[in-house]
Design a protein around this motif. Sequence first.
Motif, PDB file in Angstrom:
ATOM      1  N   GLU A   1       0.807  -1.226   0.000  1.00 15.63           N
ATOM      2  CA  GLU A   1       0.000   0.000   0.000  1.00 15.63           C
ATOM      3  C   GLU A   1       0.837   1.271   0.000  1.00 15.63           C
ATOM      4  O   GLU A   1       0.419   2.286  -0.578  1.00 15.63           O
ATOM      5  CB  GLU A   1      -0.937   0.001   1.214  1.00 15.63           C
ATOM      6  CG  GLU A   1      -2.040  -1.052   1.126  1.00 15.63           C
ATOM      7  CD  GLU A   1      -3.075  -0.900   2.218  1.00 15.63           C
ATOM      8  OE1 GLU A   1      -4.274  -0.792   1.899  1.00 15.63           O
ATOM      9  OE2 GLU A   1      -2.685  -0.894   3.408  1.00 15.63           O
TER      10      GLU A   1
ATOM     11  N   LYS B   1      -9.430   6.791  13.160  1.00 14.12           N
ATOM     12  CA  LYS B   1      -9.850   7.015  11.786  1.00 14.12           C
ATOM     13  C   LYS B   1      -8.693   6.577  10.890  1.00 14.12           C
ATOM     14  O   LYS B   1      -7.610   7.165  10.913  1.00 14.12           O
ATOM     15  CB  LYS B   1     -10.195   8.490  11.567  1.00 14.12           C
ATOM     16  CG  LYS B   1     -10.827   8.772  10.204  1.00 14.12           C
ATOM     17  CD  LYS B   1      -9.762   9.105   9.208  1.00 14.12           C
ATOM     18  CE  LYS B   1     -10.308   9.305   7.809  1.00 14.12           C
ATOM     19  NZ  LYS B   1      -9.203   9.507   6.825  1.00 14.12           N
ATOM     20  N   ALA B   2      -8.889   5.511  10.125  1.00 13.75           N
ATOM     21  CA  ALA B   2      -7.841   4.961   9.278  1.00 13.75           C
ATOM     22  C   ALA B   2      -7.455   5.942   8.184  1.00 13.75           C
ATOM     23  O   ALA B   2      -8.289   6.704   7.699  1.00 13.75           O
ATOM     24  CB  ALA B   2      -8.308   3.646   8.656  1.00 13.75           C
ATOM     25  N   HIS B   3      -6.187   5.893   7.779  1.00 12.61           N
ATOM     26  CA  HIS B   3      -5.759   6.743   6.675  1.00 12.61           C
ATOM     27  C   HIS B   3      -6.073   6.072   5.355  1.00 12.61           C
ATOM     28  O   HIS B   3      -5.916   4.852   5.202  1.00 12.61           O
ATOM     29  CB  HIS B   3      -4.266   7.043   6.764  1.00 12.61           C
ATOM     30  CG  HIS B   3      -3.875   8.203   5.909  1.00 12.61           C
ATOM     31  ND1 HIS B   3      -3.647   8.084   4.551  1.00 12.61           N
ATOM     32  CD2 HIS B   3      -3.708   9.522   6.197  1.00 12.61           C
ATOM     33  CE1 HIS B   3      -3.343   9.261   4.050  1.00 12.61           C
ATOM     34  NE2 HIS B   3      -3.372  10.160   5.027  1.00 12.61           N
ATOM     35  N   GLN B   4      -6.467   6.876   4.381  1.00 13.19           N
ATOM     36  CA  GLN B   4      -6.822   6.352   3.060  1.00 13.19           C
ATOM     37  C   GLN B   4      -5.644   5.703   2.350  1.00 13.19           C
ATOM     38  O   GLN B   4      -5.817   4.902   1.434  1.00 13.19           O
ATOM     39  CB  GLN B   4      -7.345   7.481   2.176  1.00 13.19           C
ATOM     40  CG  GLN B   4      -6.310   8.574   1.900  1.00 13.19           C
ATOM     41  CD  GLN B   4      -6.796   9.630   0.922  1.00 13.19           C
ATOM     42  OE1 GLN B   4      -7.880   9.510   0.381  1.00 13.19           O
ATOM     43  NE2 GLN B   4      -5.995  10.659   0.713  1.00 13.19           N
TER      44      GLN B   4
ATOM     45  N   PRO C   1      -5.541   1.426   3.985  1.00 14.99           N
ATOM     46  CA  PRO C   1      -6.756   0.909   4.626  1.00 14.99           C
ATOM     47  C   PRO C   1      -6.678  -0.569   4.991  1.00 14.99           C
ATOM     48  O   PRO C   1      -7.156  -0.986   6.056  1.00 14.99           O
ATOM     49  CB  PRO C   1      -7.844   1.168   3.582  1.00 14.99           C
ATOM     50  CG  PRO C   1      -7.116   1.259   2.281  1.00 14.99           C
ATOM     51  CD  PRO C   1      -5.786   1.882   2.609  1.00 14.99           C
ATOM     52  N   ARG C   2      -6.088  -1.412   4.127  1.00 16.33           N
ATOM     53  CA  ARG C   2      -6.019  -2.843   4.427  1.00 16.33           C
ATOM     54  C   ARG C   2      -5.101  -3.096   5.618  1.00 16.33           C
ATOM     55  O   ARG C   2      -5.406  -3.935   6.476  1.00 16.33           O
ATOM     56  CB  ARG C   2      -5.527  -3.625   3.211  1.00 16.33           C
ATOM     57  CG  ARG C   2      -6.560  -3.698   2.081  1.00 16.33           C
ATOM     58  CD  ARG C   2      -6.147  -4.679   0.998  1.00 16.33           C
ATOM     59  NE  ARG C   2      -4.970  -4.225   0.267  1.00 16.33           N
ATOM     60  CZ  ARG C   2      -3.794  -4.841   0.264  1.00 16.33           C
ATOM     61  NH1 ARG C   2      -3.625  -5.946   0.969  1.00 16.33           N
ATOM     62  NH2 ARG C   2      -2.778  -4.364  -0.432  1.00 16.33           N
TER      63      ARG C   2
ATOM     64  N   SER D   1      -4.582  -1.006   8.021  1.00 19.94           N
ATOM     65  CA  SER D   1      -5.314  -0.530   9.196  1.00 19.94           C
ATOM     66  C   SER D   1      -6.292  -1.585   9.702  1.00 19.94           C
ATOM     67  O   SER D   1      -6.383  -1.843  10.902  1.00 19.94           O
ATOM     68  CB  SER D   1      -6.053   0.773   8.852  1.00 19.94           C
ATOM     69  OG  SER D   1      -5.150   1.787   8.479  1.00 19.94           O
ATOM     70  N   ASP D   2      -7.020  -2.200   8.770  1.00 27.07           N
ATOM     71  CA  ASP D   2      -7.963  -3.254   9.163  1.00 27.07           C
ATOM     72  C   ASP D   2      -7.239  -4.424   9.810  1.00 27.07           C
ATOM     73  O   ASP D   2      -7.688  -4.967  10.832  1.00 27.07           O
ATOM     74  CB  ASP D   2      -8.746  -3.742   7.943  1.00 27.07           C
ATOM     75  CG  ASP D   2      -9.800  -2.755   7.472  1.00 27.07           C
ATOM     76  OD1 ASP D   2     -10.267  -1.939   8.299  1.00 27.07           O
ATOM     77  OD2 ASP D   2     -10.161  -2.788   6.282  1.00 27.07           O
TER      78      ASP D   2
ATOM     79  N   HIS E   1     -13.446   4.299   8.796  1.00 26.53           N
ATOM     80  CA  HIS E   1     -12.856   4.758   7.544  1.00 26.53           C
ATOM     81  C   HIS E   1     -13.651   5.936   7.001  1.00 26.53           C
ATOM     82  O   HIS E   1     -14.840   6.081   7.279  1.00 26.53           O
ATOM     83  CB  HIS E   1     -12.865   3.634   6.504  1.00 26.53           C
ATOM     84  CG  HIS E   1     -11.970   2.486   6.817  1.00 26.53           C
ATOM     85  ND1 HIS E   1     -10.685   2.392   6.345  1.00 26.53           N
ATOM     86  CD2 HIS E   1     -12.186   1.358   7.559  1.00 26.53           C
ATOM     87  CE1 HIS E   1     -10.137   1.259   6.763  1.00 26.53           C
ATOM     88  NE2 HIS E   1     -11.031   0.614   7.508  1.00 26.53           N
TER      89      HIS E   1
END
Length: 482
Positions: free
Chosen positions: A61, A154-157, A160-161, A163-164, A183
Amino acid sequence: MSTPPPATAASSAARAATEAAEAAAPSLAALPLPARASLLRGLSQALGANDAHLASVAEDETRLGVERLKGEIRRTRVQLEMFADAVEDGSFLDAVIDHADPSAQPAPRPDIRRMLVPLGPVAVFSASNFPFAFSVLGGDTASALTAGCPVVVKAHQGHPRLSDLTAELAADVLPEGVLTLVHGRETGRALVTDPAIRAAGFTGSTAGGRALFDLATGRPDPIPFYGELGSLNPVVVTPAACAARGADIVREYAASATLGQGQFCTKPGLLFLPTGHGLDDALRGEYVSRPPAPLLGDWIANAYRTTLTALATHPAVRPLHNPPHPAEPRYATPALLTTTAEALRTSPELLEECFGPASLVVTYTTHEDVLETLRALPAGLTATIHGDEAEDEDLFHTLTSALRTGRLIWNGWPTGVAITAAMHHGGPWPATTSPLHTSVGTRAITRWLRPIAYQNTPDAFLPPPLQQGNPWDIPREVNLPS
């Protein structure tokens, strides 16, 4: 059933997360310190046990490099362990006890016992450039958990994967509701205005941080917003240092300024050199040798190209090394431009941060020339002085009087923020929204706490840190009756 508009969906997602955090807050605050420390150590172990998979997903990512990412995982684990040690020590509670004194003057003194307590659920906004150390289980989250506050991240764009995945690992360690992940930009805005959220931490752009800061302070019940924003991080080289080791300074500067493709908040963006320094060829050589490399995402690459083009085409700026942009949209080539101290003072548009591997060399004629320019700079996270200890003591004090910064470096480099109790990673606006606080080091815990004093309260009613027997065995400041 029709799909609700984005703002409604965002509000619903934020509300579900904050409700879970609100439900978890009382039990987390009451958790004995050894158990709270165990949670932090459990998170560190979960990262270590899954480091290869985490680094692989992060590389896919962010394109930051697997070895760099594994190093960041180690840094994040060290950070979690540091906060676990701080929990076990208990000094962060700042417990103070003044016993009653009937003979005190001018009036009898009641029994007063003071400590810091958790604010409640907090929101944390992940950063793009440190997908572990300033993300789901980064310093903001770790310090908030240390304080006893549930966290909604709040995850960063940009990742995202990852973060999950990180949140899933954390869910196996933490009680329900202690850490939740959401998100989306609108969901983040809804978080800041949700009545359950009692504070927020943010690392990112000045524009994004200011927008969220305004939301946080514009609520009917304003909350603290701890935003780490932009910084130019000037480096001043004195004439003595330039003459003695100019080539070494140039080489080290280029390495620091392009580390991580210049995507560090502490990247040195301005290099002040005395006029006639004779280092243009050496500077150019350092930048020519650095090939194009990917940035964190298209949004950063686009902003980098736009800002660099505006700087490079300014009439007061001369390029030292500014090759054409690479064909690959996400890639950037390190660039180096030069101007004068006078031009920097009179052209505020040159003070826009160029997030990425570009720097501006600023030549100065006299001490007063550089001092006047430093006074015109916006405050920053760091400022660096390269000088000679035998010759520059007076100049050091003069320069530091003109610098508004959170960390001052002598003969070193700002990239690489040590994880220590004494570290201060902050600064006056626009470096941060709250210059009293740091987002790195154990003092970061105080952002998520507030003081409360108990007067003449029965011992059994007091929280454990203030009870006479001190059941949590924490350090306390006690003033015995006179």
